[in-house]
Design a protein around this motif. Structure first.
Motif, PDB file in Angstrom:
ATOM      1  N   SER A   1      -6.871  -1.426  -0.966  1.00  0.00           N
ATOM      2  CA  SER A   1      -8.042  -1.898  -0.211  1.00  0.00           C
ATOM      3  C   SER A   1      -7.781  -3.242   0.442  1.00  0.00           C
ATOM      4  O   SER A   1      -8.568  -4.191   0.302  1.00  0.00           O
ATOM      5  CB  SER A   1      -9.265  -1.980  -1.140  1.00  0.00           C
ATOM      6  OG  SER A   1      -9.522  -0.728  -1.736  1.00  0.00           O
ATOM      7  N   LEU A   2      -6.680  -3.326   1.147  1.00  0.00           N
ATOM      8  CA  LEU A   2      -6.284  -4.599   1.748  1.00  0.00           C
ATOM      9  C   LEU A   2      -7.295  -5.072   2.782  1.00  0.00           C
ATOM     10  O   LEU A   2      -7.908  -4.274   3.505  1.00  0.00           O
ATOM     11  CB  LEU A   2      -4.901  -4.474   2.358  1.00  0.00           C
ATOM     12  CG  LEU A   2      -3.766  -4.513   1.327  1.00  0.00           C
ATOM     13  CD1 LEU A   2      -2.482  -3.963   1.912  1.00  0.00           C
ATOM     14  CD2 LEU A   2      -3.568  -5.929   0.816  1.00  0.00           C
TER      15      LEU A   2
ATOM     16  N   PHE B   1      -5.726  -5.288  -6.783  1.00  0.00           N
ATOM     17  CA  PHE B   1      -4.290  -5.459  -6.967  1.00  0.00           C
ATOM     18  C   PHE B   1      -3.918  -5.146  -8.413  1.00  0.00           C
ATOM     19  O   PHE B   1      -4.715  -5.354  -9.327  1.00  0.00           O
ATOM     20  CB  PHE B   1      -3.871  -6.888  -6.651  1.00  0.00           C
ATOM     21  CG  PHE B   1      -3.928  -7.272  -5.199  1.00  0.00           C
ATOM     22  CD1 PHE B   1      -4.589  -6.505  -4.258  1.00  0.00           C
ATOM     23  CD2 PHE B   1      -3.309  -8.443  -4.765  1.00  0.00           C
ATOM     24  CE1 PHE B   1      -4.638  -6.863  -2.928  1.00  0.00           C
ATOM     25  CE2 PHE B   1      -3.341  -8.821  -3.439  1.00  0.00           C
ATOM     26  CZ  PHE B   1      -4.019  -8.033  -2.520  1.00  0.00           C
ATOM     27  N   ALA B   2      -2.694  -4.674  -8.599  1.00  0.00           N
ATOM     28  CA  ALA B   2      -2.192  -4.388  -9.936  1.00  0.00           C
ATOM     29  C   ALA B   2      -0.743  -4.832 -10.049  1.00  0.00           C
ATOM     30  O   ALA B   2       0.103  -4.405  -9.254  1.00  0.00           O
ATOM     31  CB  ALA B   2      -2.318  -2.911 -10.251  1.00  0.00           C
TER      32      ALA B   2
ATOM     33  N   GLY C   1      -8.013  -1.765   4.544  1.00  0.00           N
ATOM     34  CA  GLY C   1      -8.265  -0.581   3.737  1.00  0.00           C
ATOM     35  C   GLY C   1      -7.007   0.121   3.268  1.00  0.00           C
ATOM     36  O   GLY C   1      -7.064   0.946   2.354  1.00  0.00           O
ATOM     37  N   ASP C   2      -5.882  -0.189   3.881  1.00  0.00           N
ATOM     38  CA  ASP C   2      -4.611   0.424   3.486  1.00  0.00           C
ATOM     39  C   ASP C   2      -4.094  -0.192   2.196  1.00  0.00           C
ATOM     40  O   ASP C   2      -4.697  -1.132   1.642  1.00  0.00           O
ATOM     41  CB  ASP C   2      -3.572   0.254   4.593  1.00  0.00           C
ATOM     42  CG  ASP C   2      -3.806   1.194   5.754  1.00  0.00           C
ATOM     43  OD1 ASP C   2      -3.169   1.004   6.804  1.00  0.00           O
ATOM     44  OD2 ASP C   2      -4.643   2.118   5.615  1.00  0.00           O
TER      45      ASP C   2
ATOM     46  N   SER D   1      -4.445  -6.071   9.556  1.00  0.00           N
ATOM     47  CA  SER D   1      -5.252  -6.126  10.778  1.00  0.00           C
ATOM     48  C   SER D   1      -6.621  -5.516  10.520  1.00  0.00           C
ATOM     49  O   SER D   1      -6.774  -4.606   9.708  1.00  0.00           O
ATOM     50  CB  SER D   1      -4.549  -5.386  11.908  1.00  0.00           C
ATOM     51  OG  SER D   1      -4.422  -4.011  11.589  1.00  0.00           O
ATOM     52  N   SER D   2      -7.599  -6.018  11.256  1.00  0.00           N
ATOM     53  CA  SER D   2      -8.977  -5.531  11.059  1.00  0.00           C
ATOM     54  C   SER D   2      -9.278  -4.349  11.973  1.00  0.00           C
ATOM     55  O   SER D   2      -8.515  -3.993  12.836  1.00  0.00           O
ATOM     56  CB  SER D   2      -9.966  -6.665  11.337  1.00  0.00           C
ATOM     57  OG  SER D   2      -9.771  -7.167  12.639  1.00  0.00           O
TER      58      SER D   2
END
Length: 120
Positions: free
Chosen positions: A84-85, A67-68, A14-15, A119-120
């Motif tokens: 939103s990794l 991603f951008a 989410g980071d 990490s999850s």
């Protein structure tokens, strides 16, 4: 031509992260720039590219909307903003450059890679 990717790190799901690709030894505006990644045990895959001639952009399906890619020709630097990794984004990320590159997918010059771990 030298490419230096940086900005990777360990983050939580989410980071976000912003990767940078600093280029030297070239006229940056004349190069198509791409980002790729390689996860352990997997082949390197295309993530995003931006063409030299008109800044048109292409993304791989897994990262579309999250991603951008961008570039600053005055700073000889390209960027990859990753929002939103997800854990599946964990990989070594590489930037690449192609002189007058006509497509988003083929490159002659590669940076050394920067590790992104989610990490999850």
């Amino acid at each position: 031509v030298q490419l230096q990717a940086s900005g990777g790190g360990l983050v939580q799901a989410g980071d976000f992260l912003r990767l940078s690709c600093a280029a030297s030894g070239l006229t940056f505006s004349k190069y198509t720039i791409g980002w790729f990644r390689q996860a352990p045990g997997k082949a390197r895959e295309f993530i995003a590219g931006i063409l030299w001639r008109d800044d048109s952009i292409r993304y791989a399906e897994p990262v579309k909307g999250r991603f951008a890619i961008s570039r600053d020709n005055a700073k000889n630097t390209a960027y990859l903003r990753m929002n939103s990794l997800k854990p599946e984004d964990t990989a070594v990320y590489y930037c690449a450059a192609q002189y007058y590159g006509p497509t988003w997918y083929e490159y002659d010059y590669w940076g050394q890679g920067t590790q992104v771990t989610v990490s999850s």
